[in-house]
Design a protein around this motif. Structure first.
Motif, PDB file in Angstrom:
ATOM      1  N   SER A  19      -0.788  -2.960  10.645  1.00 34.34           N
ATOM      2  CA  SER A  19      -0.931  -4.189   9.872  1.00 34.34           C
ATOM      3  C   SER A  19      -1.556  -3.908   8.506  1.00 34.34           C
ATOM      4  O   SER A  19      -2.092  -2.833   8.255  1.00 34.34           O
ATOM      5  N   LYS A  20      -1.470  -4.888   7.636  1.00 37.09           N
ATOM      6  CA  LYS A  20      -1.932  -4.739   6.257  1.00 37.09           C
ATOM      7  C   LYS A  20      -3.460  -4.633   6.171  1.00 37.09           C
ATOM      8  O   LYS A  20      -4.165  -4.812   7.159  1.00 37.09           O
ATOM      9  N   ILE A  21      -3.943  -4.369   4.971  1.00 28.42           N
ATOM     10  CA  ILE A  21      -5.379  -4.068   4.866  1.00 28.42           C
ATOM     11  C   ILE A  21      -6.286  -5.306   4.952  1.00 28.42           C
ATOM     12  O   ILE A  21      -7.403  -5.226   5.444  1.00 28.42           O
ATOM     13  N   PHE A  22      -5.774  -6.463   4.495  1.00 22.97           N
ATOM     14  CA  PHE A  22      -6.643  -7.654   4.526  1.00 22.97           C
ATOM     15  C   PHE A  22      -6.042  -8.841   5.282  1.00 22.97           C
ATOM     16  O   PHE A  22      -6.518  -9.960   5.173  1.00 22.97           O
ATOM     17  N   CYS A  23      -4.906  -8.612   5.979  1.00 22.65           N
ATOM     18  CA  CYS A  23      -4.323  -9.681   6.800  1.00 22.65           C
ATOM     19  C   CYS A  23      -3.578  -9.026   7.958  1.00 22.65           C
ATOM     20  O   CYS A  23      -3.488  -7.809   8.036  1.00 22.65           O
ATOM     21  N   GLY A  24      -3.015  -9.841   8.840  1.00 21.21           N
ATOM     22  CA  GLY A  24      -2.392  -9.292  10.046  1.00 21.21           C
ATOM     23  C   GLY A  24      -0.904  -9.012   9.906  1.00 21.21           C
ATOM     24  O   GLY A  24      -0.243  -8.643  10.879  1.00 21.21           O
ATOM     25  N   CYS A  25      -0.343  -9.152   8.703  1.00 21.13           N
ATOM     26  CA  CYS A  25       1.097  -8.940   8.520  1.00 21.13           C
ATOM     27  C   CYS A  25       1.482  -7.488   8.792  1.00 21.13           C
ATOM     28  O   CYS A  25       0.697  -6.577   8.563  1.00 21.13           O
ATOM     29  N   SER A  26       2.743  -7.319   9.212  1.00 22.70           N
ATOM     30  CA  SER A  26       3.243  -5.978   9.517  1.00 22.70           C
ATOM     31  C   SER A  26       3.471  -5.157   8.249  1.00 22.70           C
ATOM     32  O   SER A  26       3.788  -5.699   7.193  1.00 22.70           O
ATOM     33  N   GLN A  36       7.388 -10.489   5.716  1.00 23.69           N
ATOM     34  CA  GLN A  36       6.118  -9.981   6.231  1.00 23.69           C
ATOM     35  C   GLN A  36       4.995 -10.411   5.294  1.00 23.69           C
ATOM     36  O   GLN A  36       4.332  -9.593   4.668  1.00 23.69           O
ATOM     37  N   THR A  37       4.849 -11.715   5.186  1.00 20.44           N
ATOM     38  CA  THR A  37       3.840 -12.252   4.273  1.00 20.44           C
ATOM     39  C   THR A  37       3.110 -13.409   4.931  1.00 20.44           C
ATOM     40  O   THR A  37       3.579 -13.975   5.927  1.00 20.44           O
ATOM     41  N   CYS A  38       1.957 -13.730   4.379  1.00 25.51           N
ATOM     42  CA  CYS A  38       1.151 -14.848   4.862  1.00 25.51           C
ATOM     43  C   CYS A  38       0.359 -15.350   3.652  1.00 25.51           C
ATOM     44  O   CYS A  38       0.430 -14.746   2.578  1.00 25.51           O
ATOM     45  N   PRO A  39      -0.394 -16.426   3.804  1.00 29.47           N
ATOM     46  CA  PRO A  39      -1.134 -16.930   2.631  1.00 29.47           C
ATOM     47  C   PRO A  39      -2.059 -15.884   2.000  1.00 29.47           C
ATOM     48  O   PRO A  39      -2.267 -15.888   0.789  1.00 29.47           O
ATOM     49  N   VAL A  40      -2.601 -14.952   2.798  1.00 25.63           N
ATOM     50  CA  VAL A  40      -3.534 -13.964   2.225  1.00 25.63           C
ATOM     51  C   VAL A  40      -2.796 -13.008   1.292  1.00 25.63           C
ATOM     52  O   VAL A  40      -3.154 -12.848   0.122  1.00 25.63           O
ATOM     53  N   CYS A  41      -1.719 -12.379   1.805  1.00 25.14           N
ATOM     54  CA  CYS A  41      -1.064 -11.365   0.963  1.00 25.14           C
ATOM     55  C   CYS A  41      -0.158 -12.012  -0.082  1.00 25.14           C
ATOM     56  O   CYS A  41       0.244 -11.353  -1.042  1.00 25.14           O
ATOM     57  N   ALA A  42       0.152 -13.298   0.103  1.00 24.30           N
ATOM     58  CA  ALA A  42       0.927 -13.989  -0.934  1.00 24.30           C
ATOM     59  C   ALA A  42      -0.006 -14.549  -2.013  1.00 24.30           C
ATOM     60  O   ALA A  42       0.446 -15.158  -2.977  1.00 24.30           O
TER      61      ALA A  42
HETATM   62 ZN    ZN Z   1      -0.225 -11.186   5.050  1.00 23.24          ZN
END
Ligand code: ZN
Ligand code: ADP
Ligand code: MG
Length: 478
Positions: A19-26, A36-42
């Protein structure tokens, strides 16, 4: 005037965390854009990052393997700049307090060991990717890569030649792959390199003005890009000009670098500690736990291969350049093979077949035990060295055991003297001219006779027995 190059590399290595460094995305490569995005990495306002502990562990592991000190207290900083692939308007990186400092690794140049200092290793997030192809009048942004964990490994300006830069890069990759913290795939961008280059008159101790080359994505290009840049800077100085501190882009198709932008200074980025992330406090116990989990590293393993298996330096070098390859080789030896024979087959036939199909050892259908079994058949004189090549390739293609292949294909070596005598007798009867010439002193014709016997037996004749018999029978036909 003669100049000396001064080179320092900044290498970005993507960590192999799921998973990514600051969120749970793959972090999986090559997924559909923006899946593979979420509000954190977006970079949505108000979304809060949470540190990936595995990424920290991997970076500490790397630091230990590269002889760094691990900072008991470190933190993240915001590096502010605007670019469409960076939705937050800043990259989370480390600045004044990186996690690893003051290390080194060694490269071997013509038997000489050169130590290259590692200034620091810090963690940061990757940016997204702008896509300009296929669209007209606008660009697209894929944020799958945004927030993927990276380590930036910064070397001291200790490197003096383009070839050493490539060696350093290769060594770095080998270590990272041994540790399993980065897959080292330069084509997919999991290992990227920026090269800083300056030149100075030989004898001068102060550094010259440097340029930074971006976009180098293969070992060959590390060398070529630096080569080009050294020649360019030399020309500039010889024409009485001065090198401008700038960022230049390497164009591999054109084989040259060109100016991209004037070099930014740290203060341009308005670094400040990221208030959304707490500082990282790493205790000694955890560092020691990670240290004790380190695998045997390539330098140590290379030494061991030379001392324990009595391999030549070159063999040991090559075999330990990849952990999986070294494991494979050792498994052949553990299965009973003589080390040098095992090394020859691994570096020769095995590499040849894998390279032919551009396969990695991971996809290799052949298992170490099979090679050991084949070497035993050779040792026991069941098959000749020539037949062994056929057996090896057949094992590689079909995955069958060597005994089965030898039986199925009737490849057992003919060591039966009476059978070979018959074949040789017929050959001598059929070649009166050659026999005459041999007897007249043209002894190198022995090669011709051996070759014919091997051909008649489809390579199965035991060459030693054939040689002995031939000499005896030729003499007696005198
Ligand atoms: Zn994310
Ligand atoms: P930045 O992040 O701005 O590129 P750093 O101070 O972190 O700057 O240096 C980056 C790299 O440049 C390091 O690998 C360092 O060894 C190298 N470097 C610094 N000065 C020189 C120089 N005069 N010639 C060649 N390389 C240099
Ligand atoms: Mg830089």
């Amino acid at each position: 005037m003669k100049y000396e190059p001064v080179i320092g590399l900044e290498v970005h290595a993507q960590l192999t965390t799921d998973s990514k460094i600051f969120c749970g995305c793959s972090t999986r490569f090559a997924a559909e854009p923006n899946t593979q995005t979420c509000p954190v990495c977006a970079g949505m306002p108000g979304a809060l990052p949470v540190m990936n502990k595995k990424a920290l562990e991997y970076t500490i592991k790397t630091g230990l393997a590269m002889n760094c000190r691990i900072s008991p207290f470190s933190r993240f900083a915001r590096k502010n700049y605007f670019y469409p692939d960076l939705p937050k308007g800043y990259q989370i990186s480390q600045y004044e307090l990186p996690i690893c400092i003051d290390g080194h690794i060694e490269i071997v140049v013509d038997e000489d060991v050169k130590r290259i200092g590692i200034t620091r290793i810090h963690m940061e997030e990757d940016a997204g990717k702008n896509i300009h192809e296929g669209a007209s009048g606008y660009s697209l942004v894929d944020l799958n890569r945004a927030c993927v964990p990276l380590m930036e490994i910064v070397s001291e300006p200790d490197i003096r030649t383009p070839a050493d830069a490539a060696l350093y890069m290769k060594k770095l990759r080998t270590i990272l792959r041994y540790l399993g913290v980065c897959d080292g795939n330069m084509e997919q961008g999991s290992l990227r390199c920026d090269a800083n280059i300056s030149i100075r008159p030989i004898g001068e101790t102060a550094f010259g003005t440097r340029t930074e080359l971006k976009n180098i994505n293969s070992f060959r290009f590390v060398e070529r890009a630096i080569d080009y840049e050294i020649a360019r800077q030399t020309r500039v100085l010889e024409e009485g000009g001065h090198v401008v501190q700038e960022t230049r882009l390497w164009d591999s198709a054109a084989g040259r670098t060109y100016s991209m932008r004037s070099k930014e200074e740290a203060h341009d980025y308005r670094y400040f500690p990221d208030p959304d992330l707490v500082p990282m406090v790493v205790d000694d116990a955890w560092v020691e736990e990670i240290r004790s989990s380190l695998v045997e590293l390539p330098d140590v393993r290379r030494e061991r291969f030379v001392n324990l298996y009595k391999l030549p330096e070159d063999d040991a070098d090559m075999l330990t350049s990849d952990r999986m390859l070294a494991d494979w080789f050792e498994d052949v030896v553990k299965a009973g093979a003589e080390p040098k024979a095992a090394s020859n087959w691994v570096m020769g036939e095995l590499m040849r077949l894998l390279n032919e199909e551009n396969l990695s050892l991971e996809d290799c259908p052949l298992k170490p035990g099979q090679l050991a079994a084949m070497l035993k058949l050779m040792n026991d004189d069941v098959i000749s060295g020539k037949i062994a090549k056929t057996v090896f390739e057949e094992m590689y293609r079909t995955g069958k055991s060597p005994d089965v292949i030898v039986k199925e294909k009737g490849l057992v070596q003919i060591s039966d003297s009476s059978e070979l005598e018959k074949i040789i007798k017929k050959l001598l009867d059929d070649s009166p001219k050659e026999v005459e010439r041999y007897l007249a002193g043209e002894t190198k014709l022995i090669g011709f006779f051996v070759g014919r016997v091997m051909k008649d037996t489809k390579g199965k004749a035991n060459p030693k027995i054939v040689n002995d018999l031939l000499r005896k029978m030729l003499r007696s036909s005198f």
